[in-house]
Design an enzyme around this catalytic site. Structure first.
Site, PDB file in Angstrom:
ATOM      1  N   LYS A   1      40.561  22.946 113.167  1.00 41.86           N
ATOM      2  CA  LYS A   1      40.377  22.180 111.930  1.00 41.86           C
ATOM      3  C   LYS A   1      41.033  20.819 112.131  1.00 41.86           C
ATOM      4  O   LYS A   1      42.254  20.719 112.280  1.00 41.86           O
ATOM      5  CB  LYS A   1      40.989  22.907 110.742  1.00 41.86           C
ATOM      6  CG  LYS A   1      40.779  22.187 109.412  1.00 41.86           C
ATOM      7  CD  LYS A   1      41.361  22.980 108.255  1.00 41.86           C
ATOM      8  CE  LYS A   1      41.147  22.272 106.938  1.00 41.86           C
ATOM      9  NZ  LYS A   1      41.731  23.036 105.798  1.00 41.86           N
TER      10      LYS A   1
ATOM     11  N   LYS B   1      35.854  22.984 112.215  1.00 35.95           N
ATOM     12  CA  LYS B   1      35.682  22.182 110.999  1.00 35.95           C
ATOM     13  C   LYS B   1      36.287  20.799 111.230  1.00 35.95           C
ATOM     14  O   LYS B   1      37.431  20.709 111.672  1.00 35.95           O
ATOM     15  CB  LYS B   1      36.373  22.888 109.834  1.00 35.95           C
ATOM     16  CG  LYS B   1      36.313  22.150 108.507  1.00 35.95           C
ATOM     17  CD  LYS B   1      37.099  22.880 107.424  1.00 35.95           C
ATOM     18  CE  LYS B   1      37.014  22.117 106.108  1.00 35.95           C
ATOM     19  NZ  LYS B   1      37.810  22.764 105.035  1.00 35.95           N
TER      20      LYS B   1
END
Length: 324
Positions: free
Chosen positions: A197, A249
């Site tokens: 992330k 992500k």
């Protein structure tokens, strides 16, 4: 003039041929819809920076859940927006808190038709907007945050979450969540690790969606956008700790990291087409600069082609309906 004997264009000649040789297809059950549920509202609230996306009431959430199940979506990822916040995000572990009540509502409504997923992070619940609790110097305290995450995981599983999205990027979060869940008798709860992330500019509209209180940034715990090898390192660490699914992500700006993860992972790999990626497509389409439907399709197919087994996207419900 020599004529070529190898003609790849033969396989592009007609729609029927193109469909038959297509390498990458998206099925509705590979799509997951992120959904925002807000406490203290009596009608859905439009999110300006995410056209067509709303903060939901409990009633509108139930309808959306049924619509999602009918469209064949794989799951719904729930985010809660509380009316009150504090330094430790106490609303996140309140069984009567907005997120936990939303989990139960969706589980009761459509829990057999799709997966009920919940975001496990403190940023929506803290008055400082960070993903963990702060130490005396105002820095995110990794290990103190882990204790909060362990408690959150158990509360979410008790509420009915089948998949728990560990999105906080704290070191050791998968280990502590797995241990806490198993000790509480929730051995079947699935841990989705937001493994790679990145500290991305593309989260901007999400801040509005959850009414973020963040001042500053999250670069001390989310990843540097320039780091590719570190993304795979984080993925492999989470698998070692017991993650059932790993995540990259954002998706579209990190397809190389996604492809790396897909090539090495022994567990499913998902990706999140984040709010800024959604908003860019919508804004360009509203200005007539791109073909909206084709751009949606191409963006999601590209994420799937890079190796994602499933895609979280705000386009999920609309796109699933076109696929069906």
């Amino acid at each position: 003039m020599l004529e070529p004997t190898i003609r790849p264009r033969r396989l592009r000649a007609t729609p029927a041929i193109r469909r038959q040789v297509c390498e990458t297809r998206v099925h509705p059950n590979a799509l997951i819809l992120p959904v925002f549920v807000r406490e203290g509202i009596d009608a859905p609230v439009d999110i300006t920076s995410l056209p067509g996306v709303q903060q939901h009431t409990m009633d509108s959430l139930r309808k959306l859940a049924n619509d999602s199940a009918e469209a064949g979506l794989g799951g719904i990822m729930l985010f809660g927006i509380p009316a009150e916040r504090d330094a430790c995000g106490s609303g996140a572990t309140d069984p009567e808190g907005i997120l936990n009540r939303a989990i139960t509502a969706v589980a009761e409504e459509v829990g057999d038709a799709l997966t009920v997923q919940a975001d496990l992070c403190l940023d929506e619940f803290t008055d400082h907007g960070h993903c963990g609790v702060l130490d005396a110097d105002g820095r995110v305290d990794n290990d103190a945050t882990l204790a909060r995450y362990a408690e959150m995981a158990v509360v979410q599983a008790q509420a009915g979450a089948q998949i728990i999205g560990m999105s906080g990027m704290m070191d050791g979060q998968i280990t502590v969540a797995r241990e806490a869940l198993d000790a509480a008798g929730h051995q079947d709860a699935i841990l989705l690790a937001y493994s790679a992330k990145y500290a991305s500019a593309f989260y901007g509209p999400f801040r509005e969606a959850v009414d973020s209180q963040l001042s500053g940034d999250r670069r001390s715990y989310q990843m540097d956008p320039g780091n590719r090898r570190e993304g795979l390192h984080e993925v492999l660490l989470d698998i070692e700790e017991g993650a059932d699914i790993v995540m990259v992500k954002p998706a579209m700006s990190y397809l190389d990291v996604l492809a790396d993860a897909a090539a090495e992972s022994i567990v499913p790999v998902w990706a999140y087409q984040v709010s800024g990626e959604f908003a860019m497509i919508e804004a360009a389409a509203q200005n007539g600069w791109i073909d909206r439907e084709r751009a949606i399709d191409e963006s999601i197919v590209s994420i799937k082609r890079a190796g994602a087994d499933a895609v979280l996207t705000y386009f999920a419900l609309e796109y699933a309906r076109t696929l069906r």
